[in-house]
Design an enzyme around this catalytic site. Structure first.
Site, PDB file in Angstrom:
ATOM      1  N   LYS A  97       0.864  -1.174   0.000  1.00 20.59           N
ATOM      2  CA  LYS A  97       0.000   0.000   0.000  1.00 20.59           C
ATOM      3  C   LYS A  97       0.906   1.231   0.000  1.00 20.59           C
ATOM      4  O   LYS A  97       1.674   1.438   0.940  1.00 20.59           O
ATOM      5  CB  LYS A  97      -0.909   0.012   1.229  1.00 20.59           C
ATOM      6  CG  LYS A  97      -1.788   1.253   1.319  1.00 20.59           C
ATOM      7  CD  LYS A  97      -2.556   1.283   2.629  1.00 20.59           C
ATOM      8  CE  LYS A  97      -3.317   2.602   2.764  1.00 20.59           C
ATOM      9  NZ  LYS A  97      -3.965   2.740   4.090  1.00 20.59           N
ATOM     10  N   ALA A 184      -9.521   5.406   5.181  1.00 17.01           N
ATOM     11  CA  ALA A 184      -9.313   6.571   6.048  1.00 17.01           C
ATOM     12  C   ALA A 184     -10.590   7.361   6.295  1.00 17.01           C
ATOM     13  O   ALA A 184     -11.282   7.765   5.371  1.00 17.01           O
ATOM     14  CB  ALA A 184      -8.242   7.506   5.491  1.00 17.01           C
ATOM     15  N   GLY A 185     -10.885   7.550   7.574  1.00 16.85           N
ATOM     16  CA  GLY A 185     -11.958   8.440   7.982  1.00 16.85           C
ATOM     17  C   GLY A 185     -13.300   7.790   8.258  1.00 16.85           C
ATOM     18  O   GLY A 185     -14.174   8.412   8.866  1.00 16.85           O
ATOM     19  N   ASN A 206      -9.448   1.353  10.491  1.00 23.33           N
ATOM     20  CA  ASN A 206      -8.475   1.258  11.563  1.00 23.33           C
ATOM     21  C   ASN A 206      -8.982   1.970  12.814  1.00 23.33           C
ATOM     22  O   ASN A 206      -9.381   1.353  13.794  1.00 23.33           O
ATOM     23  CB  ASN A 206      -7.137   1.860  11.105  1.00 23.33           C
ATOM     24  CG  ASN A 206      -6.053   1.753  12.150  1.00 23.33           C
ATOM     25  OD1 ASN A 206      -6.308   1.703  13.343  1.00 23.33           O
ATOM     26  ND2 ASN A 206      -4.808   1.707  11.699  1.00 23.33           N
ATOM     27  N   THR A 207      -9.012   3.315  12.770  1.00 23.69           N
ATOM     28  CA  THR A 207      -9.273   4.108  13.965  1.00 23.69           C
ATOM     29  C   THR A 207     -10.638   3.837  14.581  1.00 23.69           C
ATOM     30  O   THR A 207     -10.779   3.789  15.812  1.00 23.69           O
ATOM     31  CB  THR A 207      -9.125   5.604  13.646  1.00 23.69           C
ATOM     32  OG1 THR A 207      -7.825   5.836  13.107  1.00 23.69           O
ATOM     33  CG2 THR A 207      -9.317   6.449  14.891  1.00 23.69           C
TER      34      THR A 207
END
Length: 257
Positions: A97, A184-185, A206-207
């Protein structure tokens, strides 16, 4: 879920459309999160493979899970290529990636440098999944230089703000003949579901999971949401009326004598 509906990346087939990030995980939770999410791919920052002398992230990754090393920390194409080479030498395989971010405040990907790195690595036989800002022209260039998929951000990395770039991601889904992996996000399972309903090929998360109170439970929730969104997309969403309404029941006859 249709067992014949596979995610195909670099000629390899995957049943799961959930790609699990490992950046914010504590090592003891990675294995549990992978098992609950059903993920078959997880990202791995090469610089974080070993966090302690006696602790290796690889010890927590099941053998049947494909590693997706990333070039986190790279500031330009040459650094990303160097990290990818290091990953391959360390046994990380050909999947990579590409993440290139010069900006340390907003952590937005540099699309121009990402295109350069993707072209070099694709020619060297890497299966390149570039993280990018959802721009149609950049996505077309990534497709032309050999990317195996494109990974547009939904909102700033680590923000959990959801599908802030929804309209631009939809353009990529409609126009680019590659898997579109939303990265992301994404902050909620419902947002992952919405992205899959749009026609995204997979979700990288992820987060949202790493900061949940119950990581295994949240991983399961994302798995279910992604599967639901994919099923809805394949089924074909019902039409939307832009004006007026339409009754589902007869409006005449019940007043007759």
């Amino acid at each position: 879920m249709n067992k014949e509906d596979k995610l195909v990346l670099g000629g390899r087939e995957f049943n799961s459309r959930f790609i699990l990030g490992s950046g914010k995980y504590n090592l003891e939770l990675i294995k549990a999160a992978v098992e609950n999410a059903g993920a078959e791919i997880i990202t791995l920052a090469v610089r974080r493979a070993n966090t302690k002398d006696s602790e290796n992230i690889m010890d927590y990754v099941p053998e049947n899970v494909t590693l997706l090393p990333n070039t986190s920390g790279a500031r330009d194409a040459s650094e990303a290529v160097r990290i990818a080479h290091l990953s391959r030498e360390l046994g990380g395989g050909d999947f990579v990636k590409v993440e290139i971010m010069k900006d340390s405040k907003y952590l937005l990907p540099d699309n121009n440098e990402t295109i350069k790195a993707t072209e070099i690595l694709a020619k060297e036989g890497f299966v390149v999944l570039p993280y990018m800002y959802p721009d149609l022209y950049a996505a077309r260039e990534l497709e032309n230089v050999g990317a195996a998929a494109v990974m547009p951000l939904a909102s700033p990395i680590g923000s959990n703000r959801g599908l802030a770039t929804k309209d631009f991601i939809q353009i990529l889904i409609d126009e680019i003949d590659l898997p579109i992996i939303v990265d992301a996000g994404i902050g909620k399972p419902s947002e992952a579901c919405a992205a899959m309903e749009m026609g995204a090929s997979a979700i990288m998360c992820n987060t949202a999971i790493a900061t949940a109170k119950d990581i295994p439970m949240m991983a399961t929730a994302f798995k279910m949401a992604i599967e639901a969104g994919r099923s809805a997309y394949l089924a074909g969403l019902g039409r939307v009326l832009t004006r007026g309404s339409e009754s589902m029941d007869p409006l005449t006859g019940f007043l007759r004598d």
